[in-house]
Design a protein around this motif. Structure first.
Motif, mmCIF file in Angstrom:
data_model
loop_
_atom_site.group_PDB
_atom_site.id
_atom_site.type_symbol
_atom_site.label_atom_id
_atom_site.label_comp_id
_atom_site.label_asym_id
_atom_site.label_seq_id
_atom_site.Cartn_x
_atom_site.Cartn_y
_atom_site.Cartn_z
ATOM 1 N N LYS A 4 17.844 0.766 5.173
ATOM 2 C CA LYS A 4 18.006 -0.552 5.778
ATOM 3 C C LYS A 4 17.758 -0.450 7.270
ATOM 4 O O LYS A 4 17.747 0.644 7.839
ATOM 5 C CB LYS A 4 19.427 -1.078 5.531
ATOM 6 C CG LYS A 4 19.752 -1.281 4.069
ATOM 7 C CD LYS A 4 21.138 -1.853 3.900
ATOM 8 C CE LYS A 4 21.435 -2.122 2.432
ATOM 9 N NZ LYS A 4 22.760 -2.734 2.276
ATOM 10 N N THR A 5 17.579 -1.597 7.903
ATOM 11 C CA THR A 5 17.459 -1.645 9.354
ATOM 12 C C THR A 5 18.355 -2.745 9.898
ATOM 13 O O THR A 5 18.680 -3.709 9.198
ATOM 14 C CB THR A 5 16.010 -1.905 9.819
ATOM 15 O OG1 THR A 5 15.561 -3.143 9.287
ATOM 16 C CG2 THR A 5 15.078 -0.791 9.402
ATOM 17 N N GLN A 6 18.742 -2.557 11.130
ATOM 18 C CA GLN A 6 19.596 -3.527 11.822
ATOM 19 C C GLN A 6 19.153 -3.554 13.283
ATOM 20 O O GLN A 6 18.871 -2.512 13.866
ATOM 21 C CB GLN A 6 21.046 -3.048 11.696
ATOM 22 C CG GLN A 6 22.063 -3.868 12.420
ATOM 23 C CD GLN A 6 23.465 -3.323 12.155
ATOM 24 O OE1 GLN A 6 23.827 -3.028 11.033
ATOM 25 N NE2 GLN A 6 24.236 -3.183 13.211
ATOM 26 N N ARG A 7 19.085 -4.730 13.876
ATOM 27 C CA ARG A 7 18.763 -4.876 15.299
ATOM 28 C C ARG A 7 20.055 -4.950 16.088
ATOM 29 O O ARG A 7 20.971 -5.689 15.733
ATOM 30 C CB ARG A 7 17.958 -6.146 15.559
ATOM 31 C CG ARG A 7 16.567 -6.060 15.075
ATOM 32 C CD ARG A 7 15.587 -6.102 16.235
ATOM 33 N NE ARG A 7 14.252 -5.919 15.690
ATOM 34 C CZ ARG A 7 13.426 -5.000 16.113
ATOM 35 N NH1 ARG A 7 13.754 -4.213 17.097
ATOM 36 N NH2 ARG A 7 12.240 -4.858 15.579
ATOM 37 N N SER A 9 22.283 -6.225 19.059
ATOM 38 C CA SER A 9 22.236 -7.513 19.741
ATOM 39 C C SER A 9 21.904 -7.401 21.232
ATOM 40 O O SER A 9 21.146 -8.203 21.753
ATOM 41 C CB SER A 9 23.528 -8.298 19.535
ATOM 42 O OG SER A 9 24.648 -7.512 19.806
ATOM 43 N N ARG A 14 15.946 -1.340 17.105
ATOM 44 C CA ARG A 14 16.032 -1.297 15.651
ATOM 45 C C ARG A 14 16.704 0.013 15.247
ATOM 46 O O ARG A 14 16.300 1.089 15.673
ATOM 47 C CB ARG A 14 14.634 -1.384 15.038
ATOM 48 C CG ARG A 14 14.606 -1.385 13.524
ATOM 49 C CD ARG A 14 13.187 -1.620 13.015
ATOM 50 N NE ARG A 14 12.192 -0.859 13.755
ATOM 51 C CZ ARG A 14 11.715 0.325 13.368
ATOM 52 N NH1 ARG A 14 12.118 0.889 12.256
ATOM 53 N NH2 ARG A 14 10.820 0.955 14.102
ATOM 54 N N SER A 16 17.631 2.284 12.002
ATOM 55 C CA SER A 16 17.352 2.518 10.589
ATOM 56 C C SER A 16 18.442 3.417 10.036
ATOM 57 O O SER A 16 18.919 4.328 10.717
ATOM 58 C CB SER A 16 15.979 3.175 10.430
ATOM 59 O OG SER A 16 15.682 3.354 9.066
ATOM 60 N N PHE A 82 26.142 -0.346 17.156
ATOM 61 C CA PHE A 82 25.745 -0.433 15.742
ATOM 62 C C PHE A 82 26.965 -0.722 14.870
ATOM 63 O O PHE A 82 26.950 -1.619 14.029
ATOM 64 C CB PHE A 82 25.047 0.862 15.313
ATOM 65 C CG PHE A 82 24.784 0.954 13.833
ATOM 66 C CD1 PHE A 82 23.753 0.225 13.252
ATOM 67 C CD2 PHE A 82 25.567 1.777 13.031
ATOM 68 C CE1 PHE A 82 23.511 0.310 11.889
ATOM 69 C CE2 PHE A 82 25.330 1.871 11.667
ATOM 70 C CZ PHE A 82 24.301 1.141 11.090
ATOM 71 N N GLN A 85 28.594 -4.250 14.906
ATOM 72 C CA GLN A 85 27.899 -5.291 14.157
ATOM 73 C C GLN A 85 28.108 -5.171 12.652
ATOM 74 O O GLN A 85 27.592 -5.988 11.895
ATOM 75 C CB GLN A 85 26.401 -5.259 14.509
ATOM 76 C CG GLN A 85 26.135 -5.657 15.938
ATOM 77 C CD GLN A 85 24.665 -5.626 16.318
ATOM 78 O OE1 GLN A 85 24.348 -5.449 17.467
ATOM 79 N NE2 GLN A 85 23.762 -5.790 15.367
ATOM 80 N N ARG A 86 28.862 -4.184 12.234
ATOM 81 C CA ARG A 86 29.150 -3.980 10.810
ATOM 82 C C ARG A 86 30.416 -4.748 10.442
ATOM 83 O O ARG A 86 31.271 -4.999 11.297
ATOM 84 C CB ARG A 86 29.360 -2.489 10.524
ATOM 85 C CG ARG A 86 28.259 -1.574 10.996
ATOM 86 C CD ARG A 86 27.181 -1.293 10.018
ATOM 87 N NE ARG A 86 27.703 -1.131 8.684
ATOM 88 C CZ ARG A 86 26.959 -1.313 7.600
ATOM 89 N NH1 ARG A 86 25.702 -1.636 7.711
ATOM 90 N NH2 ARG A 86 27.473 -1.162 6.402
#
Length: 188
Positions: A4-7, A9, A14, A16, A82, A85-86
């Motif tokens: 998965k990837t997440q940006r 904020s 990015r 991964s 990271f 944001q979870r």
């Protein structure tokens, strides 16, 4: 197991990562030059009991590299952002080599986010000679003149049982973002 990837904020970097399993969240952080795939055997075993999240460090695997000079606290802040944001509020974190430094830094700087910290093969009281060798390697990487296979000589013997693993790890080293690798080595 899913990639998965997440940006992020604030920086829009990015990130991964590999994710598998259910249960208490466990974040795995690899060492310099590797990627989240280095944790495959552990992900397979641990995902039976944990929600495993194995991240690619900046400039490694499929994660974006930093766009500015960085130090170890920048990697710690990157991981904290990271995790912020979870949906989970606390994480067990486990790191190997530089990943261990990031895991320890997270536990020190963001104790409210860390339920457990596992620090594996971390740096402790590095000698001046070892420190100079790391700095030399970082300079070579930054100049684009480093032999990416040289760590394999330190990490693996000539045993035929290690051949497949050595080839897999060598492939990861050949795919690493050179600037991201150099940045991480400098911070390391």
């Amino acid at each position: 197991m899913m990639r998965k990837t997440q940006r992020l904020s604030s920086s829009q970097m990015r990130v991964s990562y590999l994710e598998a399993g259910q249960g208490a969240p466990l974040v795995l952080i690899h060492g310099v030059g590797m990627n989240a795939e280095a944790w495959y055997p552990q992900i397979e075993a641990l995902s039976a009991r944990f929600h495993v999240i194995a991240v690619d460090m900046p400039g490694h695997g499929e994660s974006d590299a930093f766009s500015r000079p960085v130090s170890l606290p920048d990697y710690v802040a990157w991981l904290a952002e990271f995790l912020d944001q979870r949906p989970e509020s606390r994480f067990a974190v486990a790191g190997h080599s530089m990943g261990a430094l990031i895991a320890a830094g997270l536990a020190i700087d963001y104790p409210e986010r860390v339920s457990h910290a596992i620090v594996m093969s971390s740096v402790y009281r590095r000698s001046d000679a070892a420190r100079q060798a790391v700095l030399r390697r970082a300079q070579e990487l930054a100049a684009g003149s480093a032999d990416l296979d040289s760590p394999l000589v330190r990490w693996f013997g000539d045993d035929e049982h290690e051949t497949a693993l050595r080839e897999r790890v060598g492939g990861w080293l050949q795919q690493v973002n050179l600037q991201g690798y150099a940045d991480a080595y400098q911070a390391f």
